[in-house]
Design a protein around this motif. Structure first.
Motif, PDB file in Angstrom:
ATOM      1  N   GLN A  14       0.816  -1.206   0.000  1.00 38.73           N
ATOM      2  CA  GLN A  14       0.000   0.000   0.000  1.00 38.73           C
ATOM      3  C   GLN A  14       0.858   1.267   0.000  1.00 38.73           C
ATOM      4  O   GLN A  14       0.451   2.293  -0.533  1.00 38.73           O
ATOM      5  CB  GLN A  14      -0.938   0.002   1.215  1.00 38.73           C
ATOM      6  N   ASN A  15       2.057   1.191   0.567  1.00 40.71           N
ATOM      7  CA  ASN A  15       2.987   2.319   0.483  1.00 40.71           C
ATOM      8  C   ASN A  15       3.335   2.609  -0.975  1.00 40.71           C
ATOM      9  O   ASN A  15       3.431   3.771  -1.388  1.00 40.71           O
ATOM     10  CB  ASN A  15       4.267   2.020   1.252  1.00 40.71           C
ATOM     11  N   ALA A  16       3.529   1.549  -1.757  1.00 47.76           N
ATOM     12  CA  ALA A  16       3.846   1.726  -3.178  1.00 47.76           C
ATOM     13  C   ALA A  16       2.687   2.391  -3.916  1.00 47.76           C
ATOM     14  O   ALA A  16       2.894   3.259  -4.772  1.00 47.76           O
ATOM     15  CB  ALA A  16       4.180   0.378  -3.812  1.00 47.76           C
ATOM     16  N   LEU A  17       1.443   2.010  -3.585  1.00 45.43           N
ATOM     17  CA  LEU A  17       0.279   2.631  -4.217  1.00 45.43           C
ATOM     18  C   LEU A  17       0.166   4.107  -3.826  1.00 45.43           C
ATOM     19  O   LEU A  17      -0.177   4.953  -4.657  1.00 45.43           O
ATOM     20  CB  LEU A  17      -0.993   1.880  -3.818  1.00 45.43           C
ATOM     21  N   ALA A  18       0.443   4.405  -2.561  1.00 43.73           N
ATOM     22  CA  ALA A  18       0.376   5.796  -2.109  1.00 43.73           C
ATOM     23  C   ALA A  18       1.425   6.650  -2.819  1.00 43.73           C
ATOM     24  O   ALA A  18       1.166   7.796  -3.183  1.00 43.73           O
ATOM     25  CB  ALA A  18       0.570   5.862  -0.595  1.00 43.73           C
ATOM     26  N   GLN A  19       2.608   6.077  -3.042  1.00 44.80           N
ATOM     27  CA  GLN A  19       3.646   6.813  -3.763  1.00 44.80           C
ATOM     28  C   GLN A  19       3.202   7.128  -5.187  1.00 44.80           C
ATOM     29  O   GLN A  19       3.516   8.191  -5.728  1.00 44.80           O
ATOM     30  CB  GLN A  19       4.947   6.006  -3.787  1.00 44.80           C
ATOM     31  N   LYS A  20       2.457   6.203  -5.803  1.00 44.33           N
ATOM     32  CA  LYS A  20       1.952   6.450  -7.156  1.00 44.33           C
ATOM     33  C   LYS A  20       1.006   7.650  -7.185  1.00 44.33           C
ATOM     34  O   LYS A  20       1.034   8.457  -8.113  1.00 44.33           O
ATOM     35  CB  LYS A  20       1.232   5.202  -7.686  1.00 44.33           C
ATOM     36  N   GLY A 203      -3.768  27.696 -12.780  1.00 46.79           N
ATOM     37  CA  GLY A 203      -2.702  26.718 -12.673  1.00 46.79           C
ATOM     38  C   GLY A 203      -3.075  25.559 -11.766  1.00 46.79           C
ATOM     39  O   GLY A 203      -4.139  25.529 -11.145  1.00 46.79           O
ATOM     40  N   SER A 204      -2.196  24.584 -11.671  1.00 43.42           N
ATOM     41  CA  SER A 204      -2.405  23.425 -10.811  1.00 43.42           C
ATOM     42  C   SER A 204      -2.338  23.842  -9.345  1.00 43.42           C
ATOM     43  O   SER A 204      -1.600  24.766  -8.977  1.00 43.42           O
ATOM     44  CB  SER A 204      -1.333  22.372 -11.110  1.00 43.42           C
ATOM     45  N   ASN A 205      -3.115  23.165  -8.486  1.00 49.58           N
ATOM     46  CA  ASN A 205      -3.064  23.467  -7.054  1.00 49.58           C
ATOM     47  C   ASN A 205      -2.099  22.547  -6.309  1.00 49.58           C
ATOM     48  O   ASN A 205      -2.130  22.448  -5.085  1.00 49.58           O
ATOM     49  CB  ASN A 205      -4.467  23.396  -6.427  1.00 49.58           C
ATOM     50  N   VAL A 206      -1.228  21.863  -7.059  1.00 50.90           N
ATOM     51  CA  VAL A 206      -0.249  20.950  -6.466  1.00 50.90           C
ATOM     52  C   VAL A 206       0.935  21.749  -5.928  1.00 50.90           C
ATOM     53  O   VAL A 206       1.476  22.620  -6.611  1.00 50.90           O
ATOM     54  CB  VAL A 206       0.244  19.919  -7.500  1.00 50.90           C
ATOM     55  N   ASN A 207       1.336  21.440  -4.706  1.00 45.95           N
ATOM     56  CA  ASN A 207       2.537  22.023  -4.105  1.00 45.95           C
ATOM     57  C   ASN A 207       3.658  21.006  -4.275  1.00 45.95           C
ATOM     58  O   ASN A 207       3.649  19.940  -3.652  1.00 45.95           O
ATOM     59  CB  ASN A 207       2.307  22.340  -2.626  1.00 45.95           C
ATOM     60  N   ALA A 208       4.633  21.318  -5.118  1.00 43.41           N
ATOM     61  CA  ALA A 208       5.693  20.361  -5.447  1.00 43.41           C
ATOM     62  C   ALA A 208       6.490  19.950  -4.215  1.00 43.41           C
ATOM     63  O   ALA A 208       6.873  18.777  -4.070  1.00 43.41           O
ATOM     64  CB  ALA A 208       6.619  20.957  -6.505  1.00 43.41           C
ATOM     65  N   VAL A 209       6.748  20.886  -3.307  1.00 42.50           N
ATOM     66  CA  VAL A 209       7.532  20.571  -2.108  1.00 42.50           C
ATOM     67  C   VAL A 209       6.783  19.581  -1.226  1.00 42.50           C
ATOM     68  O   VAL A 209       7.361  18.607  -0.722  1.00 42.50           O
ATOM     69  CB  VAL A 209       7.862  21.861  -1.331  1.00 42.50           C
ATOM     70  N   ASP A 210       5.489  19.813  -1.025  1.00 42.43           N
ATOM     71  CA  ASP A 210       4.685  18.901  -0.200  1.00 42.43           C
ATOM     72  C   ASP A 210       4.661  17.498  -0.800  1.00 42.43           C
ATOM     73  O   ASP A 210       4.769  16.493  -0.080  1.00 42.43           O
ATOM     74  CB  ASP A 210       3.256  19.427  -0.062  1.00 42.43           C
ATOM     75  N   GLU A 211       4.507  17.426  -2.120  1.00 45.90           N
ATOM     76  CA  GLU A 211       4.443  16.111  -2.766  1.00 45.90           C
ATOM     77  C   GLU A 211       5.775  15.376  -2.663  1.00 45.90           C
ATOM     78  O   GLU A 211       5.813  14.164  -2.400  1.00 45.90           O
ATOM     79  CB  GLU A 211       4.038  16.262  -4.237  1.00 45.90           C
ATOM     80  N   MET A 212       6.886  16.079  -2.854  1.00 46.89           N
ATOM     81  CA  MET A 212       8.199  15.450  -2.731  1.00 46.89           C
ATOM     82  C   MET A 212       8.436  14.966  -1.306  1.00 46.89           C
ATOM     83  O   MET A 212       8.971  13.865  -1.081  1.00 46.89           O
ATOM     84  CB  MET A 212       9.289  16.438  -3.139  1.00 46.89           C
ATOM     85  N   THR A 213       8.021  15.773  -0.318  1.00 48.07           N
ATOM     86  CA  THR A 213       8.181  15.375   1.081  1.00 48.07           C
ATOM     87  C   THR A 213       7.368  14.115   1.380  1.00 48.07           C
ATOM     88  O   THR A 213       7.848  13.199   2.073  1.00 48.07           O
ATOM     89  CB  THR A 213       7.743  16.515   2.009  1.00 48.07           C
ATOM     90  N   SER A 214       6.145  14.054   0.859  1.00 46.89           N
ATOM     91  CA  SER A 214       5.297  12.876   1.080  1.00 46.89           C
ATOM     92  C   SER A 214       5.897  11.640   0.429  1.00 46.89           C
ATOM     93  O   SER A 214       5.878  10.544   1.015  1.00 46.89           O
ATOM     94  CB  SER A 214       3.899  13.134   0.527  1.00 46.89           C
ATOM     95  N   ILE A 215       6.440  11.787  -0.773  1.00 45.12           N
ATOM     96  CA  ILE A 215       7.043  10.642  -1.458  1.00 45.12           C
ATOM     97  C   ILE A 215       8.249  10.123  -0.675  1.00 45.12           C
ATOM     98  O   ILE A 215       8.437   8.906  -0.517  1.00 45.12           O
ATOM     99  CB  ILE A 215       7.455  11.039  -2.891  1.00 45.12           C
ATOM    100  N   MET A 216       9.068  11.022  -0.150  1.00 40.55           N
ATOM    101  CA  MET A 216      10.237  10.604   0.625  1.00 40.55           C
ATOM    102  C   MET A 216       9.815   9.907   1.915  1.00 40.55           C
ATOM    103  O   MET A 216      10.415   8.902   2.321  1.00 40.55           O
ATOM    104  CB  MET A 216      11.104  11.828   0.939  1.00 40.55           C
ATOM    105  N   ALA A 217       8.786  10.428   2.584  1.00 43.81           N
ATOM    106  CA  ALA A 217       8.303   9.804   3.814  1.00 43.81           C
ATOM    107  C   ALA A 217       7.751   8.406   3.529  1.00 43.81           C
ATOM    108  O   ALA A 217       8.012   7.455   4.286  1.00 43.81           O
ATOM    109  CB  ALA A 217       7.232  10.678   4.455  1.00 43.81           C
ATOM    110  N   LEU A 218       7.000   8.270   2.443  1.00 43.41           N
ATOM    111  CA  LEU A 218       6.457   6.960   2.090  1.00 43.41           C
ATOM    112  C   LEU A 218       7.567   5.989   1.703  1.00 43.41           C
ATOM    113  O   LEU A 218       7.469   4.786   1.969  1.00 43.41           O
ATOM    114  CB  LEU A 218       5.458   7.111   0.936  1.00 43.41           C
ATOM    115  N   SER A 219       8.620   6.494   1.072  1.00 45.10           N
ATOM    116  CA  SER A 219       9.742   5.648   0.711  1.00 45.10           C
ATOM    117  C   SER A 219      10.430   5.082   1.954  1.00 45.10           C
ATOM    118  O   SER A 219      10.796   3.902   2.012  1.00 45.10           O
ATOM    119  CB  SER A 219      10.745   6.436  -0.135  1.00 45.10           C
ATOM    120  N   ARG A 220      10.583   5.917   2.989  1.00 40.20           N
ATOM    121  CA  ARG A 220      11.181   5.442   4.244  1.00 40.20           C
ATOM    122  C   ARG A 220      10.268   4.421   4.915  1.00 40.20           C
ATOM    123  O   ARG A 220      10.746   3.433   5.483  1.00 40.20           O
ATOM    124  CB  ARG A 220      11.427   6.630   5.170  1.00 40.20           C
ATOM    125  N   GLN A 221       8.961   4.653   4.871  1.00 43.24           N
ATOM    126  CA  GLN A 221       8.025   3.680   5.431  1.00 43.24           C
ATOM    127  C   GLN A 221       8.120   2.343   4.695  1.00 43.24           C
ATOM    128  O   GLN A 221       8.059   1.279   5.314  1.00 43.24           O
ATOM    129  CB  GLN A 221       6.600   4.223   5.341  1.00 43.24           C
TER     130      GLN A 221
END
Length: 245
Positions: A14-20, A203-221
């Motif tokens: 499920q961590n892999a799915l969340a990263q996607k 424009g997009s409402n995506v915050n690139a910094v927040d998304e990168m931080t979430s991906i790194m946290a999920l990778s550690r998990q």
């Protein structure tokens, strides 16, 4: 040991799915009008023939972030952005009514007003058709006015009005095609309070910094889950050696 291994295995999966999900958000950081997807994980009991004594991890997309993106000035007459809350009604590929905040509009060879992705924009009576013209103007209320071929600059004729809606956000859901629809599948009523601004795109409402931080946290998990599976394997092997003695 098998319970520990099963929980760790489902957690890693499920961590892999969340990263996607976060990777998809990050890939659309420059996509006009994109609404980022939210994700969360929770523990779910395993139901079967016996009592649900085991649990597994499950990642789900509970909602879409409907916060507005920044307005980007383009200066193009057919670029419109929704000012505040609201949506532009379009005809989806399956013929149903859907909604978007992407307002990069074009007129095709048949005179039909379409979004940048080729979807027909809906008006008072269906897809909007634009007669041969020299200039097109879109008002704040979505009214489309044109100056016909050969007419003087002072002569503008109203053609149609873009259908704009503002349903309750709780009644909306995002499809796999990126379009917004009502949960019950019924068209929303037009709302005259929705306004647009011409010459801008959202424009997009995506915050690139927040998304990168979430991906790194999920990778550690994910790494922790793999370590748990390795520990379960080592514990199982140690127990097997004890039983052999």
């Amino acid at each position: 040991m098998d319970k520990m291994l099963y929980v760790a295995m489902t957690g890693a999966s499920q961590n892999a799915l969340a990263q996607k999900a976060h990777a998809n958000n990050l890939a659309n950081v420059s996509t006009m009008g994109f609404q980022r997807d939210l994700e969360q994980a929770r523990s779910m009991p395993v139901f079967g023939e016996s009592l649900p004594s085991r649990a597994y991890a499950m990642t789900e997309r509970p909602a879409t972030d409907f916060d507005h993106g920044p307005l980007v000035e383009t200066g193009r007459d057919l670029d419109v952005a929704v000012d505040g809350d609201g949506w532009i009604a379009v005809q989806a590929a399956d013929g149903s009514e859907a909604y978007t905040r992407t307002g990069s509009l074009n007129i095709d060879a048949l005179g039909v007003l379409r979004t940048g992705s080729g979807l027909a924009v809906l008006g008072n009576g269906g897809p909007i058709a634009i007669p041969p013209e020299e200039k097109v103007e879109i008002g704040q209320d979505g009214t489309i006015s044109i100056r016909s071929l050969g007419e003087s600059p002072a002569v503008m004729a109203e053609v149609d009005r873009i259908k704009m809606v503002k349903p309750d956000l709780a009644s909306l859901t995002k499809g796999t095609d990126g379009l917004i629809r009502t949960r019950d599948g019924q068209p929303a009523a037009a709302d005259a309070t929705v306004k647009v601004v011409s010459g801008f795109q959202e424009g997009s409402n995506v915050n690139a910094v927040d998304e990168m931080t979430s991906i790194m946290a999920l990778s550690r998990q994910f790494e922790l889950q793999v370590k748990m599976m390795t520990a379960a394997k080592e514990n199982d092997e140690s127990m097997a050696r004890v039983l052999q003695m």
